[in-house]
Design a protein around this motif. Structure first.
Motif, PDB file in Angstrom:
ATOM      1  N   SER A  76       0.759  -1.347   0.044  1.00  0.00           N
ATOM      2  CA  SER A  76       0.006   0.290   0.020  1.00  0.00           C
ATOM      3  C   SER A  76       0.886   1.172   0.100  1.00  0.00           C
ATOM      4  CB  SER A  76      -0.998  -0.028   1.159  1.00  0.00           C
ATOM      5  OG  SER A  76      -1.834  -1.183   1.299  1.00  0.00           O
ATOM      6  N   GLY A  77       2.301   1.198   0.347  1.00  0.00           N
ATOM      7  CA  GLY A  77       3.097   2.326   0.387  1.00  0.00           C
ATOM      8  C   GLY A  77       4.474   2.412  -0.267  1.00  0.00           C
ATOM      9  N   ASN A  78       5.314   2.698   0.707  1.00  0.00           N
ATOM     10  CA  ASN A  78       6.553   3.098   0.158  1.00  0.00           C
ATOM     11  C   ASN A  78       7.096   1.624  -0.784  1.00  0.00           C
ATOM     12  OD1 ASN A  78       9.256   3.802  -0.147  1.00  0.00           O
ATOM     13  ND2 ASN A  78       9.986   3.323   1.675  1.00  0.00           N
ATOM     14  N   GLY A  79       6.892   0.598  -0.240  1.00  0.00           N
ATOM     15  CA  GLY A  79       7.474  -0.746  -0.928  1.00  0.00           C
ATOM     16  C   GLY A  79       8.928  -1.036  -0.504  1.00  0.00           C
ATOM     17  N   SER A  80       9.366  -0.543   0.489  1.00  0.00           N
ATOM     18  CA  SER A  80      10.884  -0.959   0.770  1.00  0.00           C
ATOM     19  C   SER A  80      10.776  -2.551   0.984  1.00  0.00           C
ATOM     20  CB  SER A  80      11.500  -0.157   1.893  1.00  0.00           C
ATOM     21  OG  SER A  80      10.829  -0.732   3.059  1.00  0.00           O
ATOM     22  N   ASN A  81       9.968  -3.057   1.609  1.00  0.00           N
ATOM     23  CA  ASN A  81       9.944  -4.672   1.681  1.00  0.00           C
ATOM     24  C   ASN A  81       9.823  -5.423   0.420  1.00  0.00           C
ATOM     25  OD1 ASN A  81      10.335  -5.490   4.661  1.00  0.00           O
ATOM     26  ND2 ASN A  81       8.859  -3.839   4.937  1.00  0.00           N
ATOM     27  N   PHE A  82       9.274  -4.586  -0.346  1.00  0.00           N
ATOM     28  CA  PHE A  82       8.982  -5.193  -1.627  1.00  0.00           C
ATOM     29  C   PHE A  82      10.019  -5.241  -2.460  1.00  0.00           C
ATOM     30  CE2 PHE A  82       8.629  -4.078  -6.418  1.00  0.00           C
ATOM     31  CZ  PHE A  82       8.078  -5.303  -6.899  1.00  0.00           C
ATOM     32  N   GLU A  83      11.185  -4.104  -2.132  1.00  0.00           N
ATOM     33  CA  GLU A  83      12.333  -3.977  -3.071  1.00  0.00           C
ATOM     34  C   GLU A  83      13.246  -4.918  -2.415  1.00  0.00           C
ATOM     35  OE1 GLU A  83      12.903  -1.217  -4.855  1.00  0.00           O
ATOM     36  OE2 GLU A  83      14.589  -2.148  -5.640  1.00  0.00           O
ATOM     37  N   ALA A  84      13.274  -5.210  -1.171  1.00  0.00           N
ATOM     38  CA  ALA A  84      14.187  -6.283  -0.551  1.00  0.00           C
ATOM     39  C   ALA A  84      13.709  -7.625  -0.635  1.00  0.00           C
ATOM     40  CB  ALA A  84      13.891  -6.162   1.123  1.00  0.00           C
TER      41      ALA A  84
END
Ligand code: GAR
Length: 193
Positions: free
Chosen positions: A8-16
């Motif tokens: 839903s947001g920044n997506g830093s975990n998606f990036e990881a």
């Protein structure tokens, strides 16, 4: 294993997760990103990685069931086997839970069962606890209540700001989530055979 990430947001975990997939540390492919917020930076990140990103906004559907059926249809088109929630700030309803029983995992920025729900980092900071952390768990119908898969603690020191706590938590998240996802993939794989 075919994966979908919800954000839903920044997506830093998606990036990881994408970095771990690209390194070969997660034996899976991220087939698509599902997002519920038009301005979420996670959508841009998906484009950067060549991952199809789909926006589903509940306001465009008459019921939550219809909203989740539309998502389910998309997941089935991509033969998704495991759903990874990465900062997806909605409760999962029966439509997706029944279709993906024990196949939806979530990361939460506290040591559950402490501080479930919204702004867990702010809740821990305001409560002045000295230890908080990160939980990865299977998703059930409750709010951050499903079976815990793994947890890791961080210390909150004198003088730490809310931002310091957030930075410590996110550093742990970006290491713990890929590692735990791979463990879940291995477990699902060994059950299948
Ligand atoms: C993460 O800290 C995640 O644990 C949290 O949202 C953040 C998303 O950051 N999730 C929840 O609070 C779920 N209840 P990101 O968009 O940079 O990955």
């Amino acid at each position: 294993m075919k994966l979908a990430v919800f954000a839903s947001g920044n997506g830093s975990n998606f990036e990881a997760v994408m970095e771990a997939v690209n390194r070969g540390d997660i034996q899976g492919e991220v087939k698509l990103l599902v997002c519920d917020k038009p301005n979420a930076y996670a959508m841009e990140r998906a484009k950067g990685h060549g991952v199809p990103a789909f926006l589903f906004q509940p306001k465009d559907f008459v019921t939550k069931e219809a909203y989740e059926f539309a998502i389910l249809d998309k997941l089935q088109n991509y033969n998704v086997e495991l759903i990874i929630l990465a900062g997806y700030m909605r409760l999962i309803g029966p439509t997706l839970l029944n279709a993906f029983e024990h196949k939806i995992i979530n990361i939460h920025p506290s040591l559950l069962p402490s501080f479930p729900g919204l702004d867990a980092i702010g809740q821990a900071f305001d409560a002045k606890v000295r230890v908080s952390g990160v939980t990865v768990h299977f998703v059930d119908a409750g709010m951050d209540t499903g079976p815990i898969i793994d947890q890791e603690a961080i210390r909150i020191e004198d003088g730490d700001t809310r931002e310091d706590v957030q930075r410590k938590i996110q550093q742990v998240e970006h290491r713990l989530y890929p590692k735990t996802i791979q463990r879940v993939i291995e477990k699902i794989g060994s059950v299948k055979h």
